[in-house]
Design an enzyme around this catalytic site. Structure first.
Site, PDB file in Angstrom:
ATOM      1  N   TYR A  42      10.253 -19.513   4.363  1.00 53.32           N
ATOM      2  CA  TYR A  42      10.371 -18.302   3.530  1.00 53.32           C
ATOM      3  C   TYR A  42      11.844 -17.924   3.363  1.00 53.32           C
ATOM      4  O   TYR A  42      12.316 -17.676   2.245  1.00 53.32           O
ATOM      5  CB  TYR A  42       9.577 -17.172   4.191  1.00 53.32           C
TER       6      TYR A  42
HETATM    7  N1  LIG Z   1       8.050  -7.813   4.489  1.00 54.05           N
HETATM    8  C1  LIG Z   1       9.330  -7.649   4.820  1.00 54.05           C
HETATM    9  O1  LIG Z   1       9.675  -7.184   5.919  1.00 54.05           O
HETATM   10  C2  LIG Z   1      10.387  -8.054   3.812  1.00 54.05           C
HETATM   11  C3  LIG Z   1      11.716  -7.993   4.219  1.00 54.05           C
HETATM   12  C4  LIG Z   1      12.698  -8.258   3.272  1.00 54.05           C
HETATM   13  C5  LIG Z   1      12.356  -8.590   1.978  1.00 54.05           C
HETATM   14  N2  LIG Z   1      11.041  -8.664   1.613  1.00 54.05           N
HETATM   15  C6  LIG Z   1      10.752  -8.978   0.207  1.00 54.05           C
HETATM   16  O2  LIG Z   1      10.650  -7.756  -0.490  1.00 54.05           O
HETATM   17  C7  LIG Z   1       9.866  -7.936  -1.674  1.00 54.05           C
HETATM   18  C8  LIG Z   1       8.891  -6.785  -1.829  1.00 54.05           C
HETATM   19  O3  LIG Z   1       8.076  -6.731  -0.693  1.00 54.05           O
HETATM   20  P1  LIG Z   1       6.722  -5.866  -0.687  1.00 54.05           P
HETATM   21  O4  LIG Z   1       6.435  -5.486   0.701  1.00 54.05           O
HETATM   22  O5  LIG Z   1       6.783  -4.828  -1.759  1.00 54.05           O
HETATM   23  O6  LIG Z   1       5.681  -7.001  -1.124  1.00 54.05           O
HETATM   24  P2  LIG Z   1       4.110  -6.863  -1.272  1.00 54.05           P
HETATM   25  O7  LIG Z   1       3.634  -5.488  -0.953  1.00 54.05           O
HETATM   26  O8  LIG Z   1       3.488  -8.022  -0.558  1.00 54.05           O
HETATM   27  O9  LIG Z   1       3.930  -7.047  -2.860  1.00 54.05           O
HETATM   28  C9  LIG Z   1       4.061  -8.283  -3.439  1.00 54.05           C
HETATM   29  C10 LIG Z   1       3.849  -8.136  -4.920  1.00 54.05           C
HETATM   30  O10 LIG Z   1       3.866  -9.435  -5.482  1.00 54.05           O
HETATM   31  C11 LIG Z   1       2.667  -9.566  -6.245  1.00 54.05           C
HETATM   32  N3  LIG Z   1       2.175 -10.923  -6.299  1.00 54.05           N
HETATM   33  C12 LIG Z   1       1.834 -11.706  -5.247  1.00 54.05           C
HETATM   34  N4  LIG Z   1       1.356 -12.864  -5.708  1.00 54.05           N
HETATM   35  C13 LIG Z   1       1.384 -12.799  -7.060  1.00 54.05           C
HETATM   36  C14 LIG Z   1       1.016 -13.665  -8.096  1.00 54.05           C
HETATM   37  N5  LIG Z   1       0.508 -14.880  -7.829  1.00 54.05           N
HETATM   38  N6  LIG Z   1       1.177 -13.284  -9.382  1.00 54.05           N
HETATM   39  C15 LIG Z   1       1.695 -12.056  -9.665  1.00 54.05           C
HETATM   40  N7  LIG Z   1       2.064 -11.179  -8.731  1.00 54.05           N
HETATM   41  C16 LIG Z   1       1.900 -11.550  -7.435  1.00 54.05           C
HETATM   42  C17 LIG Z   1       1.653  -8.682  -5.543  1.00 54.05           C
HETATM   43  O11 LIG Z   1       0.548  -8.452  -6.360  1.00 54.05           O
HETATM   44  P3  LIG Z   1      -0.902  -8.066  -5.722  1.00 54.05           P
HETATM   45  O12 LIG Z   1      -0.880  -6.565  -5.640  1.00 54.05           O
HETATM   46  O13 LIG Z   1      -1.859  -8.562  -6.728  1.00 54.05           O
HETATM   47  O14 LIG Z   1      -0.993  -8.726  -4.396  1.00 54.05           O
HETATM   48  C18 LIG Z   1       2.522  -7.474  -5.279  1.00 54.05           C
HETATM   49  O15 LIG Z   1       2.683  -6.723  -6.453  1.00 54.05           O
HETATM   50  C19 LIG Z   1       9.245  -9.320  -1.558  1.00 54.05           C
HETATM   51  O16 LIG Z   1       9.975 -10.217  -2.371  1.00 54.05           O
HETATM   52  C20 LIG Z   1       9.456  -9.678  -0.083  1.00 54.05           C
HETATM   53  O17 LIG Z   1       9.582 -11.073   0.098  1.00 54.05           O
HETATM   54  C21 LIG Z   1      10.050  -8.398   2.500  1.00 54.05           C
END
Ligand SMILES: NC(=O)c1ccc[n+]([C@@H]2O[C@H](COP(=O)([O-])OP(=O)(O)OC[C@H]3O[C@@H](n4cnc5c(N)ncnc54)[C@H](OP(=O)(O)O)[C@@H]3O)[C@@H](O)[C@H]2O)c1
Length: 217
Positions: A130
């Site tokens: 990742y």
């Molecule tokens: N988790 C952490 O601690 C962390 C740390 C740093 C950075 N990040 C990054 O920050 C960003 C935002 O994170 P978050 O927590 O807001 O993510 P999240 O809640 O998991 O949301 C992911 C989004 O991507 C969409 N998505 C997933 N698969 C898809 C597909 N096949 N087609 C279209 N849309 C799709 C989801 O749609 P659905 O609603 O349909 O699922 C949702 O809108 C991400 O890029 C993540 O990698 C995360």
């Protein structure tokens, strides 16, 4: 007012960013993958656009991007497997870059991750993949001639904005509220003179508006 394509509009960051963009007077097209998400996005003031990043190629992304001024990419596979990570976190931004170029859109905002994430923990191949994928997407965007901004938050918390930020090109690792990430993104989008920069973000002491204003060169 800008017309903004928000990729990941239903996510933890995206669904908090959407109302901020609407309140700031922007027109937002919200990309979503499930039909049942459309009504809520429309109720929030966006124009829903159904599309699955696993299936969309650059041509479909270009069609989605047409007519917008800004693209925001806040989608992610959320640890749901190597294939989905490669396609969503890896290929997703590449398709966004291609779509922006093909559509004459200069301004793109990418939510990435702090490279220090996971340090000090037992190595995990999925997590390493990742982080590698996120970094490769950042590198591709930096190599483009677009007016990109890359935001690298620390570990995301399921909390609303509050308590200030630490925001600069390099900061110690930490966590950050998803609502705060949304607030910073909204403020960056409304500060278009900030471009071609990478910023790291955690919760901190400085109010968001002040922290973003301090980034203007
Ligand atoms: N988790 C952490 O601690 C962390 C740390 C740093 C950075 N990040 C990054 O920050 C960003 C935002 O994170 P978050 O927590 O807001 O993510 P999240 O809640 O998991 O949301 C992911 C989004 O991507 C969409 N998505 C997933 N698969 C898809 C597909 N096949 N087609 C279209 N849309 C799709 C989801 O749609 P659905 O609603 O349909 O699922 C949702 O809108 C991400 O890029 C993540 O990698 C995360």
């Amino acid at each position: 007012m800008s017309r903004i394509l928000l990729i990941g509009a239903t996510g933890g960051v995206g669904h908090r960013l959407l109302p901020r963009l609407i309140a700031a007077g922007h027109e937002v097209t919200a990309l979503h993958r499930k039909p049942e998400q459309a009504a809520e996005l429309r109720a929030a003031g966006a124009t829903p656009l159904q599309g699955d990043l696993m299936a969309m190629g650059a041509p479909e992304m270009t069609a989605a991007a047409k007519g917008h001024h800004v693209i925001v990419f806040s989608a992610g596979a959320a640890g749901s497997g190597l294939e989905r990570t490669a396609e969503i976190d890896g290929q997703g931004p590449l398709k966004m870059i291609a779509a922006a170029k093909a559509s004459g859109i200069a301004r793109v905002y990418l939510v990435s991750a702090m490279p220090e994430a996971g340090r000090g923990k037992d190595p995990n191949p999925n997590f390493e993949f990742y982080m590698k994928t996120k970094k490769e997407a950042d590198a591709a965007l930096v190599a483009s001639d677009l007016d990109w901004v890359i935001l690298r938050p620390g570990t995301l918390l399921h909390e609303e904005e509050g308590g200030g930020v630490r925001l600069s090109p390099a900061i110690p690792y930490g966590s950050v509220k998803r609502g705060t990430v949304a607030a910073v993104l909204a403020r960056l989008i409304d500060t278009p003179q900030i471009r071609r920069e990478i910023f790291e973000l955690t919760d901190g002491e400085t109010p968001v508006a002040e922290a973003v204003a301090a980034l203007v060169r």
